[in-house]
Write a protein that holds these residues in place. Structure first.
Motif, mmCIF file in Angstrom:
data_model
loop_
_atom_site.group_PDB
_atom_site.id
_atom_site.type_symbol
_atom_site.label_atom_id
_atom_site.label_comp_id
_atom_site.label_asym_id
_atom_site.label_seq_id
_atom_site.Cartn_x
_atom_site.Cartn_y
_atom_site.Cartn_z
ATOM 1 N N ILE A 68 122.662 -66.711 9.606
ATOM 2 C CA ILE A 68 122.911 -65.744 8.601
ATOM 3 C C ILE A 68 123.725 -64.713 9.356
ATOM 4 C CG2 ILE A 68 121.215 -64.092 8.946
ATOM 5 C CD1 ILE A 68 122.115 -65.240 5.392
ATOM 6 N N THR A 69 123.810 -64.208 10.545
ATOM 7 C CA THR A 69 124.584 -63.186 11.080
ATOM 8 C C THR A 69 126.109 -63.772 10.900
ATOM 9 O OG1 THR A 69 122.858 -62.526 12.349
ATOM 10 C CG2 THR A 69 125.184 -62.110 13.240
ATOM 11 N N GLN A 70 126.325 -65.095 11.507
ATOM 12 C CA GLN A 70 127.800 -65.970 11.280
ATOM 13 C C GLN A 70 128.165 -65.564 9.929
ATOM 14 O OE1 GLN A 70 127.437 -69.515 13.222
ATOM 15 N NE2 GLN A 70 126.962 -68.650 15.095
ATOM 16 N N LEU A 71 127.203 -66.086 9.133
ATOM 17 C CA LEU A 71 127.742 -66.157 7.448
ATOM 18 C C LEU A 71 128.188 -64.939 6.975
ATOM 19 C CD1 LEU A 71 128.095 -67.782 5.022
ATOM 20 C CD2 LEU A 71 125.766 -67.511 4.670
ATOM 21 N N VAL A 72 127.370 -63.605 7.332
ATOM 22 C CA VAL A 72 127.692 -62.429 6.769
ATOM 23 C C VAL A 72 128.780 -61.868 7.434
ATOM 24 C CG1 VAL A 72 126.885 -59.995 6.802
ATOM 25 C CG2 VAL A 72 125.203 -61.865 5.974
ATOM 26 N N THR A 73 129.204 -62.209 8.665
ATOM 27 C CA THR A 73 130.348 -61.680 9.423
ATOM 28 C C THR A 73 131.669 -62.404 8.647
ATOM 29 O OG1 THR A 73 129.261 -61.520 11.588
ATOM 30 C CG2 THR A 73 131.418 -62.132 11.683
ATOM 31 N N ARG A 74 131.350 -63.686 8.289
ATOM 32 C CA ARG A 74 132.427 -64.345 7.540
ATOM 33 C C ARG A 74 132.876 -64.011 6.314
ATOM 34 N NH1 ARG A 74 130.567 -68.945 8.687
ATOM 35 N NH2 ARG A 74 129.816 -69.633 6.952
ATOM 36 N N LEU A 80 133.828 -60.154 0.811
ATOM 37 C CA LEU A 80 132.736 -60.481 -0.278
ATOM 38 C C LEU A 80 131.630 -59.725 0.029
ATOM 39 C CD1 LEU A 80 133.207 -64.245 -0.238
ATOM 40 C CD2 LEU A 80 134.261 -62.325 -1.944
ATOM 41 N N VAL A 81 131.220 -59.186 1.051
ATOM 42 C CA VAL A 81 129.888 -58.212 1.726
ATOM 43 C C VAL A 81 130.551 -57.482 2.355
ATOM 44 C CG1 VAL A 81 128.407 -60.121 1.267
ATOM 45 C CG2 VAL A 81 129.161 -59.645 3.603
ATOM 46 N N GLU A 82 129.552 -56.257 2.762
ATOM 47 C CA GLU A 82 129.931 -55.240 3.657
ATOM 48 C C GLU A 82 128.574 -54.786 4.298
ATOM 49 O OE1 GLU A 82 132.212 -52.164 1.594
ATOM 50 O OE2 GLU A 82 130.653 -51.125 0.747
ATOM 51 N N ARG A 83 128.656 -54.391 5.462
ATOM 52 C CA ARG A 83 127.393 -53.859 6.058
ATOM 53 C C ARG A 83 127.505 -52.226 6.183
ATOM 54 N NH1 ARG A 83 126.511 -58.223 10.942
ATOM 55 N NH2 ARG A 83 128.242 -59.595 10.230
ATOM 56 N N ARG A 84 126.283 -51.674 6.061
ATOM 57 C CA ARG A 84 126.461 -50.388 5.936
ATOM 58 C C ARG A 84 124.869 -50.109 6.715
ATOM 59 N NH1 ARG A 84 127.109 -49.127 -0.295
ATOM 60 N NH2 ARG A 84 128.905 -50.501 -0.798
ATOM 61 N N GLY A 90 119.053 -45.164 10.215
ATOM 62 C CA GLY A 90 120.337 -45.663 10.942
ATOM 63 C C GLY A 90 120.286 -46.687 11.820
ATOM 64 N N ARG A 91 119.223 -47.102 12.355
ATOM 65 C CA ARG A 91 118.999 -48.393 13.222
ATOM 66 C C ARG A 91 119.297 -49.427 12.392
ATOM 67 N NH1 ARG A 91 113.314 -47.253 15.657
ATOM 68 N NH2 ARG A 91 113.311 -46.977 13.452
ATOM 69 N N VAL A 92 119.181 -49.553 11.079
ATOM 70 C CA VAL A 92 118.959 -50.750 10.271
ATOM 71 C C VAL A 92 120.368 -50.804 9.424
ATOM 72 C CG1 VAL A 92 117.739 -51.755 8.384
ATOM 73 C CG2 VAL A 92 116.429 -50.451 9.890
ATOM 74 N N VAL A 93 120.757 -51.994 9.527
ATOM 75 C CA VAL A 93 122.033 -52.467 8.951
ATOM 76 C C VAL A 93 121.615 -53.383 7.316
ATOM 77 C CG1 VAL A 93 124.069 -53.763 8.965
ATOM 78 C CG2 VAL A 93 123.436 -52.602 10.656
ATOM 79 N N LEU A 94 122.261 -52.773 6.450
ATOM 80 C CA LEU A 94 122.089 -53.484 4.899
ATOM 81 C C LEU A 94 123.406 -54.124 4.525
ATOM 82 C CD1 LEU A 94 120.087 -50.273 3.090
ATOM 83 C CD2 LEU A 94 119.041 -52.555 4.253
ATOM 84 N N VAL A 95 123.389 -55.328 4.085
ATOM 85 C CA VAL A 95 124.103 -56.108 3.494
ATOM 86 C C VAL A 95 124.209 -55.773 2.039
ATOM 87 C CG1 VAL A 95 125.224 -58.434 3.320
ATOM 88 C CG2 VAL A 95 123.814 -57.683 5.444
ATOM 89 N N HIS A 96 125.525 -55.496 1.653
ATOM 90 C CA HIS A 96 125.855 -55.041 0.427
ATOM 91 C C HIS A 96 127.018 -56.032 -0.225
ATOM 92 C CE1 HIS A 96 124.319 -50.807 0.235
ATOM 93 N NE2 HIS A 96 124.294 -50.907 1.367
ATOM 94 N N ILE A 97 126.706 -56.349 -1.505
ATOM 95 C CA ILE A 97 127.850 -57.222 -1.948
ATOM 96 C C ILE A 97 128.860 -56.429 -2.572
ATOM 97 C CG2 ILE A 97 126.705 -57.424 -4.382
ATOM 98 C CD1 ILE A 97 127.481 -60.517 -4.352
ATOM 99 N N THR A 98 130.112 -56.860 -2.443
ATOM 100 C CA THR A 98 131.243 -55.923 -2.860
ATOM 101 C C THR A 98 131.475 -56.520 -4.185
ATOM 102 O OG1 THR A 98 132.942 -57.696 -2.169
ATOM 103 C CG2 THR A 98 132.268 -55.875 -0.508
#
Length: 148
Positions: A68-74, A80-84, A90-98
């Motif tokens: 999933i890490t590799q896929l989200v990076t791609r 198509l997505v962004e991490r915030r 602040g230690r947690v990263v959330l994946v948002h769809i663009t």
């Protein structure tokens, strides 16, 4: 399966087979976007539940943390997505769809709707009405599945 169900095992088996066959047809329908099933599944999940933690996506998509890490990076590289950072932690990263990722899913849905419309042209009015009448029950099945 609960013994007091109104459907017989045969009906559940038939229903399962029909849903599987219809799903297979819809998943394999041609699309301008040539993305893998897993990629489309992640994007679809994010259109419904964005933002999500990587660990949540790992569980939802039933793939490894590494995958999933590799896929989200791609997906991030492709816009198509962004991490915030999570504003609550602040230690947690959330994946948002663009917007671009949402557009991919919307485009696929429109393609499937067009394809299904063509299929439904071959149905009788009674068969179309039967499908329309079943939609609330099918939505409820989806809710029950999502809750489990």
């Amino acid at each position: 399966m609960k013994p007091n169900t109104h459907l017989t095992n045969l009906n559940v088996a038939d229903f399962t087979m029909v849903i599987e066959d219809l799903t297979r047809i819809l998943i394999r329908s041609p699309s301008i976007e040539k993305l893998s099933f897993t990629t489309l599944s992640v994007l679809h999940t994010l259109t419904r539940k964005s933002p999500m933690r990587l660990t949540e996506l790992t569980a939802t998509e039933q793939i490894t943390q590494s995958a999933i890490t590799q896929l989200v990076t791609r997906l991030e590289r492709d816009g198509l997505v962004e991490r915030r950072s999570d504003p609550k932690d602040g230690r947690v990263v959330l994946v948002h769809i663009t917007e671009q990722g949402t557009n991919v899913i919307h485009s696929r849905r429109l393609d499937r709707m067009e394809q299904l419309s063509k299929f439904m042209d071959g149905l009788t009015p009674e068969e179309r009405q039967a499908i329309a009448s079943a939609i609330p029950a099918l939505r409820r099945l989806v809710e029950l599945g999502n809750d489990s």
